[in-house]
Design an enzyme around this catalytic site. Structure first.
Site, PDB file in Angstrom:
ATOM      1  N   LYS A 144      48.804  26.194  54.901  1.00 21.21           N
ATOM      2  CA  LYS A 144      49.022  27.446  54.180  1.00 21.21           C
ATOM      3  C   LYS A 144      49.480  28.503  55.179  1.00 21.21           C
ATOM      4  CE  LYS A 144      47.111  25.620  50.432  1.00 21.21           C
ATOM      5  NZ  LYS A 144      47.912  25.202  49.257  1.00 21.21           N
TER       6      LYS A 144
ATOM      7  N   SER B 195      49.320  27.299  44.057  1.00 24.12           N
ATOM      8  CA  SER B 195      48.688  26.997  45.333  1.00 24.12           C
ATOM      9  C   SER B 195      47.181  27.197  45.230  1.00 24.12           C
ATOM     10  CB  SER B 195      49.246  27.914  46.435  1.00 24.12           C
ATOM     11  OG  SER B 195      48.519  27.759  47.639  1.00 24.12           O
TER      12      SER B 195
END
Length: 325
Positions: free
Chosen positions: A187, A290
């Site tokens: 990420k 996400s």
């Protein structure tokens, strides 16, 4: 001796293969790092034994054979025989050759050791399995991760040996997934220790300052066959593209319980979190697709793996090769 060692080695290699197979099929929780360390340790033991025990034994046998041949040759010469048919050189070479069980252990040790050192302390390859980092990273991208950028750590045990750079806002970072540390996630760093991160109505604010973003042409995702709203976001002078899905709500559904969750406030508009010391707030660039710190919490410093920086291959799109922010 040769037969016994061959049997023992076959059993050891079979056990390692079984362990690897169980891990690959998900029957055993482990990691490639553990398998690589195990292979390095086993082949290293055989390599040491080869240098200290097995090779000297074979050399002694070869020398003994050569001495016996020379003694026999001298005795025959005294009797008037000067020509013998014994090919002692070939026999000595066969005695000095490594048996198969050393070829597959000690013979592989230098290569396995080089891979272990390179992967553990310098650069590690990863494959992007999901679309959480689209458009920066696509499914199928093969990336390199700098393992020493944030400090040098012991493989498997993850103990930091040497400090280096601290993670910065905007870094694309690989880390061990806090709810299941055997998995690696990737990420972007949005908040560092002490930051207050707010993601409200799909707009990002860090320490009370809105993160600038500029509208970009819509992004077409060939996997989902959909267009998404695309922005150029600039965080601490680092620019990258993000996506939003107009069909997804702003609130965060299904956030789990996690350490320091009391520092976060959830509402229908989104979430506001104060990042604890020694932790980082991570988000995917594909903001509405996400699972990140909004859902499962902060990433401890001890879970850091390295900084992602380069796509070295994508077999479906060679144009993807290169550095990224």
């Amino acid at each position: 001796m040769q037969a016994v060692m061959g049997t023992i080695t076959a059993m050891v290699l079979a056990a390692i293969a079984g362990y690897a197979g169980a891990w690959y099929m998900g029957l055993l929780e482990s990691s490639f790092a553990v398998l690589l360390m195990l292979a390095t340790a086993v082949t290293g033991i055989y390599w040491v034994l080869e240098k200290a025990v097995f090779l000297p034994q074979r050399k002694r046998l070869a020398h003994k054979l050569l001495d016996e041949h020379n003694t026999r040759k001298a005795a025959l010469a005294q009797q008037g025989f000067t020509n013998t048919d014994t090919d002692v050189e070939t026999a000595c070479q066969k005695l000095l050759m490594q048996p198969w069980w050393l070829d597959w252990t000690a013979g592989l040790f230098p290569v396995i050791l080089a891979v272990f050192v390179l992967r553990s302390f310098m650069f590690e390859p990863f494959k992007i399995p999901s679309g959480s980092m689209i458009p920066t990273l696509r499914v199928g991208d093969l990336i390199l991760v700098n393992k020493y950028h944030y400090g040098i750590r012991l493989p498997v045990f993850h103990t930091k040996l040497v400090d280096n750079n601290d993670p910065q806002r905007g870094d694309v970072m690989v880390f061990r997934y806090p709810p299941q540390p055997s998995l690696d996630y990737i990420k972007r760093v949005i908040g560092v220790p002490g930051d207050e991160v707010a993601y409200l109505n799909k707009e990002l604010t860090v320490n009370g300052k809105p993160v600038p973003r500029a509208v970009q042409p819509e992004f077409f995702d060939s996997d989902s066959m959909r267009y998404g709203r695309q922005y150029r976001e600039t965080l601490d002078a680092r620019s990258y593209n993000t996506l939003n899905d107009d069909d997804r709500p702003a609130f965060v559904p299904g956030a789990t319980d996690f350490p320091n969750k009391n520092t976060c406030r959830y509402s229908v508009e989104g979430v506001v979190c104060k990042v604890p010391q020694g932790h980082y707030f991570m988000m995917g660039d594909n903001r509405d697709n996400s699972l990140d710190s909004r859902y499962w919490g902060f990433v401890p410093e001890a879970n850091i793996v390295g900084k992602a920086f380069f796509v070295w291959m994508n077999f479906g799109d060679l144009g993807r090769i290169g550095r990224f922010e």
